[in-house]
Design a protein around this motif. Structure first.
Motif, PDB file in Angstrom:
ATOM      1  N   UNK A 171       0.833  -1.204   0.000  1.00  0.00           N
ATOM      2  CA  UNK A 171       0.000   0.000   0.000  1.00  0.00           C
ATOM      3  C   UNK A 171       0.875   1.264   0.000  1.00  0.00           C
ATOM      4  N   UNK A 172       0.222   2.432  -0.087  1.00  0.00           N
ATOM      5  CA  UNK A 172       0.961   3.689  -0.184  1.00  0.00           C
ATOM      6  C   UNK A 172       1.164   4.358   1.170  1.00  0.00           C
ATOM      7  N   UNK A 173       0.326   3.995   2.140  1.00  0.00           N
ATOM      8  CA  UNK A 173       0.526   4.464   3.512  1.00  0.00           C
ATOM      9  C   UNK A 173      -0.123   3.446   4.434  1.00  0.00           C
ATOM     10  N   UNK A 174       0.490   3.275   5.608  1.00  0.00           N
ATOM     11  CA  UNK A 174       0.016   2.252   6.557  1.00  0.00           C
ATOM     12  C   UNK A 174       0.426   2.677   7.954  1.00  0.00           C
ATOM     13  N   UNK A 175      -0.438   2.399   8.928  1.00  0.00           N
ATOM     14  CA  UNK A 175      -0.043   2.716  10.305  1.00  0.00           C
ATOM     15  C   UNK A 175      -0.406   1.583  11.232  1.00  0.00           C
ATOM     16  N   UNK A 176       0.272   1.607  12.390  1.00  0.00           N
ATOM     17  CA  UNK A 176       0.093   0.589  13.420  1.00  0.00           C
ATOM     18  C   UNK A 176      -0.157   1.299  14.747  1.00  0.00           C
ATOM     19  N   UNK A 177      -1.134   0.820  15.496  1.00  0.00           N
ATOM     20  CA  UNK A 177      -1.443   1.390  16.811  1.00  0.00           C
ATOM     21  C   UNK A 177      -0.650   0.648  17.880  1.00  0.00           C
ATOM     22  N   UNK A 178      -0.081   1.389  18.836  1.00  0.00           N
ATOM     23  CA  UNK A 178       0.606   0.746  19.965  1.00  0.00           C
ATOM     24  C   UNK A 178      -0.327   0.602  21.158  1.00  0.00           C
ATOM     25  N   UNK A 179      -1.452   1.328  21.126  1.00  0.00           N
ATOM     26  CA  UNK A 179      -2.334   1.351  22.297  1.00  0.00           C
ATOM     27  C   UNK A 179      -3.515   0.400  22.156  1.00  0.00           C
ATOM     28  N   UNK A 180      -3.451  -0.532  21.207  1.00  0.00           N
ATOM     29  CA  UNK A 180      -4.483  -1.581  21.138  1.00  0.00           C
ATOM     30  C   UNK A 180      -3.843  -2.852  21.723  1.00  0.00           C
ATOM     31  N   UNK A 181      -3.781  -3.917  20.947  1.00  0.00           N
ATOM     32  CA  UNK A 181      -3.296  -5.184  21.486  1.00  0.00           C
ATOM     33  C   UNK A 181      -1.862  -5.148  22.004  1.00  0.00           C
ATOM     34  N   UNK A 182      -1.042  -4.228  21.518  1.00  0.00           N
ATOM     35  CA  UNK A 182       0.356  -4.191  21.960  1.00  0.00           C
ATOM     36  C   UNK A 182       0.495  -3.606  23.368  1.00  0.00           C
ATOM     37  N   UNK A 183      -0.569  -2.957  23.841  1.00  0.00           N
ATOM     38  CA  UNK A 183      -0.647  -2.627  25.265  1.00  0.00           C
ATOM     39  C   UNK A 183       0.071  -1.384  25.745  1.00  0.00           C
ATOM     40  N   UNK A 184       0.563  -0.522  24.840  1.00  0.00           N
ATOM     41  CA  UNK A 184       1.199   0.727  25.272  1.00  0.00           C
ATOM     42  C   UNK A 184       0.111   1.766  25.570  1.00  0.00           C
ATOM     43  N   UNK A 185       0.445   2.798  26.352  1.00  0.00           N
ATOM     44  CA  UNK A 185      -0.599   3.779  26.705  1.00  0.00           C
ATOM     45  C   UNK A 185      -0.991   4.722  25.573  1.00  0.00           C
ATOM     46  N   UNK A 186      -0.075   4.994  24.663  1.00  0.00           N
ATOM     47  CA  UNK A 186      -0.278   6.058  23.675  1.00  0.00           C
ATOM     48  C   UNK A 186       0.456   5.720  22.388  1.00  0.00           C
ATOM     49  N   UNK A 187      -0.068   6.164  21.260  1.00  0.00           N
ATOM     50  CA  UNK A 187       0.767   6.286  20.072  1.00  0.00           C
ATOM     51  C   UNK A 187       0.492   5.357  18.917  1.00  0.00           C
ATOM     52  N   UNK A 188       0.891   5.841  17.745  1.00  0.00           N
ATOM     53  CA  UNK A 188       0.793   5.085  16.500  1.00  0.00           C
ATOM     54  C   UNK A 188       1.946   5.513  15.613  1.00  0.00           C
ATOM     55  N   UNK A 189       2.381   4.643  14.709  1.00  0.00           N
ATOM     56  CA  UNK A 189       3.388   5.015  13.721  1.00  0.00           C
ATOM     57  C   UNK A 189       2.777   4.921  12.336  1.00  0.00           C
TER      58      UNK A 189
END
Ligand SMILES: *Cc1c(COP(=O)(O)O)cnc(C)c1O
Length: 325
Positions: A171-189
């Protein structure tokens, strides 16, 4: 987090944020990445960068930007969302082809296809790599870009037994959330080509998403990637166990089967108990399950729910749903 090495994030002087961005660009199969406060901001920024005002973004009808971003796509990015009815939040190539408008001065310009993996309201449905590739080929063939909302991309990759880059690199852009299953309090890349990320930085600045010593939260994101990625398979196993138990309960109906990942949707309609009502009865037993609409409930398994917790949830459900239903 307390021991994180930090610096000025917006001057690219925070080593922990820089490490996270490099790591994520690689994990997502892209050239570069930018750290953001939230996934919602990642969607808004991507729409702004890919589109001009009045352009149209093709999405599945149950997708997050339509229902849960406070109208941000129109308010912030000035785009029109074109909701296409798929199955379990996923679209196929023919549906996307049919939704792309022929060029005409009267019509909004079809500019972007925005996919979700996993599809939240589709029951945590995970794409098959080849199915996504077919959709991407149709979009690219028609000159449209493709964006991937990867709030739960880690769940999708674990469920399908592939890397996140297997989805992200097409794809041309993609992001991942850290505050869902990965369990961090904040953030996405958010990741993409270097020119895309350069533009994304401009919009991040406009929205007030540029930060200072953000390494504190980036450290938690790195920790999540390191320690909470492989264990997502446990969440999926537990969600399947919960779904099996619900299937056996008279009055409750599973929705969006099969359960691919960590979300279990079910209907309370046959019990005559409204979802909000059932939610309250469950809360009284210490079990928290979300009510989505009048009759729909959404259970989510995550790192704070162990096997014993699942059994407690099953017992609680059995105790509050009348057997006669
Ligand atoms: C949670 C979620 C978002 C938004 O992410 P935030 O980090 O909460 O802003 C976007 N899309 C999907 C599919 C989500 O589940």
């Amino acid at each position: 987090m307390a021991a994180a090495e930090v610096g000025d994030e917006q001057a690219f002087e925070d080593p922990t944020v820089n490490e996270l961005c490099e790591r994520c660009a690689e994990l997502l199969g892209q050239e570069a990445a930018v750290f953001l406060p939230s996934g919602t901001m990642a969607n808004q920024i991507s729409y702004r960068v890919h589109c001009r005002q009045g352009d149209e973004v093709i999405v599945e009808a149950s997708s997050h930007p339509i229902h849960f971003e406070s109208g941000g796509p129109s308010a912030v990015a000035g785009i029109v969302l074109n909701p296409v009815q798929g199955r379990r939040g996923l679209l196929d190539a023919a549906e996307v082809r049919a939704a792309i408008r022929p060029r005409h001065r009267h019509s909004p310009r079809s500019r972007l296809v925005s996919l979700e993996n996993t599809a939240n309201m589709g029951g945590g449905a995970a794409w098959e790599v080849e199915a996504m590739r077919a959709v991407v080929a149709v979009a690219h063939g028609a000159g449209l870009a493709v964006h991937l909302d990867g709030a739960r991309l880690a769940n999708a990759a674990v469920a399908r037994g592939v890397t996140m880059a297997a989805f992200g690199s097409m794809v041309d852009s993609v992001w991942l959330d850290f505050s869902k299953g990965l369990g961090a309090p904040i953030g996405a890349c958010l990741a993409g080509s270097k020119p895309f990320i350069e533009e994304a930085w401009r919009v991040k600045q406009q929205l007030g998403g540029s930060m200072r010593q953000a390494g504190i939260v980036a450290a938690a994101a790195l920790y999540g990637l390191e320690h909470h990625y492989d264990r997502l398979a446990d969440d999926h196993r537990r969600a399947s166990r919960l779904a099996e138990a619900i299937k056996a309960m008279p009055g409750l109906d599973l929705i969006n089967q099969p359960v691919d990942t960590n979300l279990v949707f079910f209907s309370t309609a046959k019990t005559g108990i409204a979802a909000a009502d059932l939610q309250e009865r469950l809360m009284a037993t210490g079990v928290r399950i979300g009510a989505i609409d009048q009759w729909t409930m959404r259970a989510c398994t995550h790192l704070d729910v162990d096997d014993e917790g699942i059994e407690r949830a099953v017992e609680a459900l059995a105790s509050v749903v009348p057997v006669a239903a």
